[in-house]
Structure formats: C-alpha cells, structure tokens
Design a protein around this motif. Sequence first.
Motif, PDB file in Angstrom:
ATOM      1  N   ALA A 141       0.831  -1.203   0.000  1.00  0.00           N
ATOM      2  CA  ALA A 141       0.000   0.000   0.000  1.00  0.00           C
ATOM      3  C   ALA A 141       0.868   1.256   0.000  1.00  0.00           C
ATOM      4  O   ALA A 141       0.545   2.254  -0.653  1.00  0.00           O
ATOM      5  CB  ALA A 141      -0.935  -0.004   1.206  1.00  0.00           C
ATOM      6  N   ILE A 142       1.983   1.204   0.725  1.00  0.00           N
ATOM      7  CA  ILE A 142       2.923   2.329   0.737  1.00  0.00           C
ATOM      8  C   ILE A 142       3.513   2.541  -0.659  1.00  0.00           C
ATOM      9  O   ILE A 142       3.634   3.672  -1.136  1.00  0.00           O
ATOM     10  CB  ILE A 142       4.039   2.074   1.772  1.00  0.00           C
ATOM     11  N   ALA A 143       3.899   1.443  -1.306  1.00  0.00           N
ATOM     12  CA  ALA A 143       4.468   1.552  -2.659  1.00  0.00           C
ATOM     13  C   ALA A 143       3.460   2.146  -3.627  1.00  0.00           C
ATOM     14  O   ALA A 143       3.805   2.993  -4.460  1.00  0.00           O
ATOM     15  CB  ALA A 143       4.933   0.178  -3.134  1.00  0.00           C
ATOM     16  N   ALA A 144       2.203   1.716  -3.517  1.00  0.00           N
ATOM     17  CA  ALA A 144       1.167   2.224  -4.413  1.00  0.00           C
ATOM     18  C   ALA A 144       0.871   3.693  -4.133  1.00  0.00           C
ATOM     19  O   ALA A 144       0.857   4.530  -5.043  1.00  0.00           O
ATOM     20  CB  ALA A 144      -0.101   1.382  -4.275  1.00  0.00           C
ATOM     21  N   GLY A 145       0.623   4.015  -2.866  1.00  0.00           N
ATOM     22  CA  GLY A 145       0.325   5.399  -2.511  1.00  0.00           C
ATOM     23  C   GLY A 145       1.501   6.325  -2.753  1.00  0.00           C
ATOM     24  O   GLY A 145       1.329   7.467  -3.209  1.00  0.00           O
TER      25      GLY A 145
END
Length: 281
Positions: A141-145
């Motif tokens: 989720a961090i990579a996507a956001g």
Amino acid sequence: FMAVLFFQGFNHVLRASLVGHFGISTLMLVLVQYLHCFAYVVGMLLAVAITVGAVCEKDVPDLDKEEWTIADAMLYNFEAAVKAEDVRAVRRGETTAKKSIMFDKWGLEVAVVKKPLEYEKRNRRSQAWSTLLSHMAGFAAIAAGGGLQRTELFRRNPLMTLIPVAITIAMLLVVFQLSRFIRAQMKAQAARANRKGRRAGIVHARVSEAEDDILSLAVSFLTTQTIRFAITGELPNAEGLEPLNFHFKWSQVFTLMGAGLGLLVFAAMLTRIRLGLSNNG
C-alpha cells in the motif's frame, strides 16, 4: 524483517517485469501495486482461515479440550502433550488443578500446565501468518500510494500529496468491508451448524488486528512523506529517501524533530482519550 525481504523481492520482480519488459505507464504501475496489496489482504484472510480450520476442514475439533502440556519454555519439548496419569495433581485427585509437575524419563521434575492446546496452537499460527502478510500488504500500500504521490498530478504541492493518502485509505476500506462480509458469513455458517464459532472468532480477531496494522502502516508513512515535503520542499521517493544531492538545513532538521514530537504528543492524547472512553463504558 521477513515481510520486508519478501515484499522487496516480489515488488522488484513485479516492477522489472511490467516496467522493464512491458513498459507500462506510471499510473498503470500504481494500479498494479494496489492490486498487489489487495492480493496480500486476500491471501492473509485465506491463510488465517485455513490455519485455524474455518475452511477446508471436515472434522470439527474440540477447541475447548484442555490437555496437560510441558510448561518449561527452556525445554526442547515445550508445549508437548503429556499423559494425564503422569501428572502429580491428577494422581492426587486434584480435578481443578491447572498447574502441576511431572517427572520425565530422566527423573527430572518438569513443570506442566493444563490448557486448550489445540486452540492456542491454531491461534498462534494464525497470528504468525496474519502478521507476515499484513506487513507485506502495508508495504505494498505504501508503494502504491507513494507512487501516486510522485506523479505529476499530485506532486505539485504538499496539499495535493494528501489526495493519494485519502485514495489509499478509501481503497483499503473497501477491501476491508469485503473481508468483513466474508468473516460474517463464516460466523453465520457456524451458527447454522449449531457450532460455537470459535474458529470463525479467531479469524475475525486476527484479520481485524491485521487490517489495523495495514492501514496504520500505509497512512503513517504516506502522511509523513507529505510532512517532509512541506518542510523540505522535496518529496521523498517511495522508500522515504531524498535525492543524493539533497542537503538538509539545520532549520529543517529541527522542524522535522518538532513535527515528530508533536505527533507523539498527539498520539498519546488520542490513546488517553480512548482509554477514558473505554473506562466510561
């Protein structure tokens, strides 16, 4: 630590394949990384459900059954089940005893305890899977956001970088609602079969806690990115790093430290308020 290694490996393969081989756009890569995160959430739910036996298990075990087990964590056979007739409390007729001793085959006195062994074993294993996969989902989720924050549309100013934070929260909450619906069906199925729903209860507890971890990891990291961008004027990359040629000013360093201290005080206040509300019913 294992979650970091697993995620970094999978994410590297994903990026190398999609960007290096197929040459997909940045926005398409962000979408794939959101799907990457959702795959971990679904995998976590399945892994926990299978581990505790909520699915794919025909014979319903008695999770309330208590057994005498080795209580000394320093022994190689810690938590191994022992024969009840070897326990001193059983031989004395102490039917309510939960702790006692026994003598092993070498004549050594060993502490034993009576507990629901199967229930604790399934609970512990499910917690291991939920912790591993929830952290991997959080990193995804961090990579996507983070990738969304760095697009030309949102990296114009710090306020704009808060929009990907809101988008990440919304997408995670949608997946969590689906997960909650599936867990509710597990409980309903147990009720229809006149079962206590202990296994479904473990799934709900483990997955709910893991979802909190995922959301906390993603929101805290992405919000910190925005705060650093507002203070330094440079948006860190998805790993939280500034360019090699970037140099912090002392004023920025102290401002970052002050922001961290302020967030710490705010978190402590929220915790105290929550405890107060809990104590007041």
